[in-house]
Design an enzyme around this catalytic site. Structure first.
Site, PDB file in Angstrom:
ATOM      1  N   LYS A  25       0.819  -1.356  -0.133  1.00 14.87           N
ATOM      2  CA  LYS A  25      -0.160   0.026  -0.014  1.00 14.87           C
ATOM      3  C   LYS A  25       0.811   1.332   0.005  1.00 14.87           C
ATOM      4  O   LYS A  25       1.614   1.340   1.044  1.00 14.87           O
ATOM      5  CB  LYS A  25      -0.946   0.165   1.120  1.00 14.87           C
ATOM      6  N   GLU A  58      10.526   0.808  10.190  1.00 13.46           N
ATOM      7  CA  GLU A  58      11.421   1.751   9.860  1.00 13.46           C
ATOM      8  C   GLU A  58      10.693   2.981  10.236  1.00 13.46           C
ATOM      9  O   GLU A  58      10.013   3.667   9.483  1.00 13.46           O
ATOM     10  CB  GLU A  58      12.159   1.795   8.618  1.00 13.46           C
ATOM     11  N   GLU A  83      10.577  15.104  16.107  1.00 11.01           N
ATOM     12  CA  GLU A  83      10.844  14.966  14.491  1.00 11.01           C
ATOM     13  C   GLU A  83       9.956  16.031  13.692  1.00 11.01           C
ATOM     14  O   GLU A  83       8.608  15.972  13.767  1.00 11.01           O
ATOM     15  CB  GLU A  83      10.461  13.735  13.784  1.00 11.01           C
ATOM     16  N   CYS A  96      13.415  10.630   6.765  1.00 16.81           N
ATOM     17  CA  CYS A  96      13.467  10.151   8.221  1.00 16.81           C
ATOM     18  C   CYS A  96      14.951  10.128   8.977  1.00 16.81           C
ATOM     19  O   CYS A  96      15.344  10.288  10.149  1.00 16.81           O
ATOM     20  CB  CYS A  96      13.151   8.686   8.283  1.00 16.81           C
TER      21      CYS A  96
HETATM   22  P1  NAI Z   1       1.889   7.775   8.928  1.00 12.84           P
HETATM   23  O1  NAI Z   1       2.811   6.781   9.793  1.00 12.84           O
HETATM   24  O2  NAI Z   1       0.489   7.881   9.390  1.00 12.84           O
HETATM   25  O3  NAI Z   1       1.858   7.052   7.420  1.00 12.84           O
HETATM   26  C1  NAI Z   1       2.752   6.027   6.959  1.00 12.84           C
HETATM   27  C2  NAI Z   1       1.754   4.885   6.430  1.00 12.84           C
HETATM   28  O4  NAI Z   1       1.228   4.225   7.097  1.00 12.84           O
HETATM   29  C3  NAI Z   1       0.850   5.537   4.959  1.00 12.84           C
HETATM   30  O5  NAI Z   1       1.075   4.443   3.981  1.00 12.84           O
HETATM   31  C4  NAI Z   1      -0.298   5.293   5.796  1.00 12.84           C
HETATM   32  O6  NAI Z   1      -1.665   5.354   5.030  1.00 12.84           O
HETATM   33  C5  NAI Z   1      -0.184   4.165   6.747  1.00 12.84           C
HETATM   34  N1  NAI Z   1      -0.936   4.171   7.831  1.00 12.84           N
HETATM   35  C6  NAI Z   1      -1.390   5.349   8.740  1.00 12.84           C
HETATM   36  N2  NAI Z   1      -2.118   4.512   9.674  1.00 12.84           N
HETATM   37  C7  NAI Z   1      -2.056   3.417   9.766  1.00 12.84           C
HETATM   38  C8  NAI Z   1      -2.380   2.235  10.556  1.00 12.84           C
HETATM   39  N3  NAI Z   1      -3.105   2.478  11.715  1.00 12.84           N
HETATM   40  N4  NAI Z   1      -2.339   1.111  10.236  1.00 12.84           N
HETATM   41  C9  NAI Z   1      -1.280   0.725   9.010  1.00 12.84           C
HETATM   42  N5  NAI Z   1      -1.003   1.663   8.363  1.00 12.84           N
HETATM   43  C10 NAI Z   1      -1.172   2.950   8.596  1.00 12.84           C
HETATM   44  O7  NAI Z   1       2.758   9.061   8.780  1.00 12.84           O
HETATM   45  P2  NAI Z   1       2.080  10.367   8.444  1.00 12.84           P
HETATM   46  O8  NAI Z   1       0.610  10.395   9.078  1.00 12.84           O
HETATM   47  O9  NAI Z   1       1.939  10.636   7.142  1.00 12.84           O
HETATM   48  O10 NAI Z   1       3.094  11.412   8.747  1.00 12.84           O
HETATM   49  C11 NAI Z   1       3.152  11.808  10.297  1.00 12.84           C
HETATM   50  C12 NAI Z   1       4.677  11.978  10.722  1.00 12.84           C
HETATM   51  O11 NAI Z   1       5.257  10.693  10.716  1.00 12.84           O
HETATM   52  C13 NAI Z   1       5.469  12.787   9.838  1.00 12.84           C
HETATM   53  O12 NAI Z   1       5.416  14.251  10.165  1.00 12.84           O
HETATM   54  C14 NAI Z   1       6.766  12.347  10.071  1.00 12.84           C
HETATM   55  O13 NAI Z   1       7.272  13.064  11.215  1.00 12.84           O
HETATM   56  C15 NAI Z   1       6.743  10.922  10.335  1.00 12.84           C
HETATM   57  N6  NAI Z   1       6.954  10.033   8.777  1.00 12.84           N
HETATM   58  C16 NAI Z   1       7.903   9.543   8.995  1.00 12.84           C
HETATM   59  C17 NAI Z   1       8.563   8.696   7.930  1.00 12.84           C
HETATM   60  C18 NAI Z   1       9.661   7.973   7.720  1.00 12.84           C
HETATM   61  O14 NAI Z   1      10.171   7.879   6.582  1.00 12.84           O
HETATM   62  N7  NAI Z   1      10.277   7.487   8.974  1.00 12.84           N
HETATM   63  C19 NAI Z   1       7.639   8.617   6.609  1.00 12.84           C
HETATM   64  C20 NAI Z   1       6.316   9.385   6.921  1.00 12.84           C
HETATM   65  C21 NAI Z   1       6.125  10.205   8.016  1.00 12.84           C
END
Ligand code: NAI
Ligand code: MG
Length: 491
Positions: free
Chosen positions: A195, A269, A400, A303
């Protein structure tokens, strides 16, 4: 003087050294009005859709399916069937052929992918063109090479695939994160339900066309779209053997809780708050380039971004002066312009988060610097920002931000630098700038971070494992290490 002015006019010497715009044409990309899910090699019609947009101007691009638990169930069933029906028992050398084909096709279609990535995600075209897409292809090449050598990678251990892998990826490197997840999974003989993030589904959907061209057997890779609800449905699906997640620490923790006791494999990650440490013997101009690359690359949506800059006190003033001067030369604007250094913020939600944290920094007493730049009226934008006078306790030094915002702190001794650098719940990456090799090794051994860059930053290679300590997650992607999460070694 008057004479000089005249000569200049005659030879056409420009008086203004700003760059002319050099937009990449988007004609190479064809975007459908509406996308379904790629399941078992076919497109399934979604019952509900949402709109994906271009963050540079909020232009609607396409209607995207919001997959339900039932849709996810179909994708998992297709993956299971493909797994049992030949993919898992195919000789490694045969699996490798498909991976090599995918790599070649990504290279051939790289311009198309780069334009689409920048359009849908907001990152500068020079980054998607020179970093994201070439590295995605490199990952498929790299893991193609391992597919028939797993027994040599793990001698005397009988490596076998795990089964169906559920993979959930973020929006900051959409195609690259897909490659990091799909390539090792397939090389090891697993099948996949992936996804993409809700704001950046388009390159994953275009990737389905690459799979068609590569004639990958149906069901080996299935792509479903949607928001966190779809992600949660993948996590909860009974018939998934392994979950690989990249995203926020908050969601990572929730997934870990859900999977506890289920026997499903998990790699996470998550976020980071990396220290980029500059000692007084470092080459300052190079360090400034590394600092800029560390935090403004991909608008800081990284990240492993070097978001906490630690400067040795004796060079604090000249370094900050050089850094601020360098910031005034960064070009912020249209992601599709080849001269752009800093593109659009990925989404309204992310922009809001950045604005909120920056406001907290000002309120807590840090000093803000932003170069003068005109931000476009439509779309999501944030100027490159440096905070000085930052205390360790400020939110901008701890949380972050995931945006183009740097916090500068100082230190006197290597021990102090180390203690401050490790004083974070995260542990994904770090940078060290010094001329002394012995100091690099001393620091690298003691920094609690999965990756430590020395006199460089944000360098990636498919052969090098990447992953975190503490709240940055566990498991490694890339390199031989990246095979392990996709293999079992029991009898
Ligand atoms: P998120 O963790 O909500 O989204 C990442 C992925 O997880 C997306 O595909 C989303 O649809 C999915 N997701 C969301 N809720 C889920 C659940 N309950 N179960 C399974 N999958 C789920 O991150 P978001 O809200 O886009 O960003 C929030 C913060 O997270 C950012 O501001 C940043 O600080 C951090 N982040 C870190 C990343 C990294 O590369 N380590 C990447 C994206 C965000
Ligand atoms: Mg979220």
């Amino acid at each position: 003087m008057a004479e000089l002015d005249k000569t200049q006019r005659e030879v056409g010497v420009p008086g203004d050294w700003t760059y002319a715009s050099a937009p990449e044409s988007r004609d190479i990309v064809h975007i459908e009005d509406r996308y379904g899910y790629f399941v078992g090699g076919k497109w399934l019609e979604p019952s509900e859709t949402y709109e994906t947009i271009a963050p540079r101007d909020e232009e609607p691009l396409a209607a995207i399916g919001q997959a339900t638990a039932e849709d996810v169930g179909r994708a998992v069933a297709a993956a299971r069937e493909a797994y049992a029906d030949g993919w898992s028992s195919l000789p490694g050398s045969e699996r490798a052929k498909y991976l090599f084909r995918i790599a070649r096709l990504l290279q051939e279609r790289s311009r198309e992918f780069a334009v689409l990535e920048s359009l849908n995600g907001g990152k500068p075209i020079k980054e998607s063109r020179d970093v994201d897409i070439p590295l995605a292809a490199a990952h498929f090449f790299y893991y193609a090479g391992w597919a028939d050598k797993l027994e040599y990678a793990f001698p005397n251990r009988r490596p076998r695939p795990v089964g169906v892998a559920g993979q959930i990826i973020p929006w900051n490197f959409p195609l690259l994160m897909l490659a990091w997840k799909v390539a090792p999974a397939l090389a090891c003989g697993n099948t996949v339900v992936l996804k993409p993030a809700e704001t950046t589904p388009l390159t994953a959907l275009l990737f389905c066309d690459v799979l068609r061209q590569a004639e990958l057997p149906p069901g080996v890779v299935n792509i479903v779209t949607g928001d966190g609800r779809t992600g949660a449905a993948i996590v909860e699906s009974e018939d998934v053997d392994k979950i690989a997640f990249t995203g926020s620490t908050e969601v990572g923790k929730e997934i870990q809780r859900r999977l506890a006791g289920s026997g499903k494999r998990l790699t996470l990650e998550l976020g980071g708050k990396a220290a980029n440490i500059v000692f007084d013997d470092a080459a300052l101009d190079q360090a400034v380039e590394g600092i800029v690359n560390g935090i403004y690359f991909n608008q800081g949506h990284v990240c492993c971004a070097g978001s906490r800059l630690f400067v040795q006190e004796s060079i604090y003033e000249p370094l900050v002066a050089k850094l601020e001067r360098r910031l005034t030369t960064l070009r912020v604007g249209d992601p599709l312009d080849k001269n752009t250094d800093v593109g659009a913020i990925n989404s309204a939600a992310q922009l809001e988060k950045i604005q909120e944290l920056v406001a907290s920094g000002k309120e807590e007493g840090a000093e803000i610097f932003q170069p003068p730049c005109v931000l476009p009226e439509k779309g999501y934008w944030f100027a490159p920002t440096v905070f000085t006078n930052v205390a360790q306790s400020y939110r901008i030094a701890q949380e972050e931000i995931f945006g183009p915002v740097l916090s500068v702190l100082t230190f006197r001794t290597p021990e102090e630098a180390l203690e401050k650098a490790n004083n974070t719940p995260y542990g994904l990456s770090a940078g060290v700038w010094t001329e002394k090799g012995s100091r690099i090794l001393w620091m690298a051994q003691r920094l609690r971070a999965g990756v430590v860059w020395a006199n460089t930053y944000n360098r990636f290679d498919p052969g090098s494992p990447f992953g975190g300590y503490k709240e940055s997650g566990f498991g490694r992607e890339g390199g031989r290490h990246g095979l392990e999460p996709y293999l079992r070694f029991d009898e």
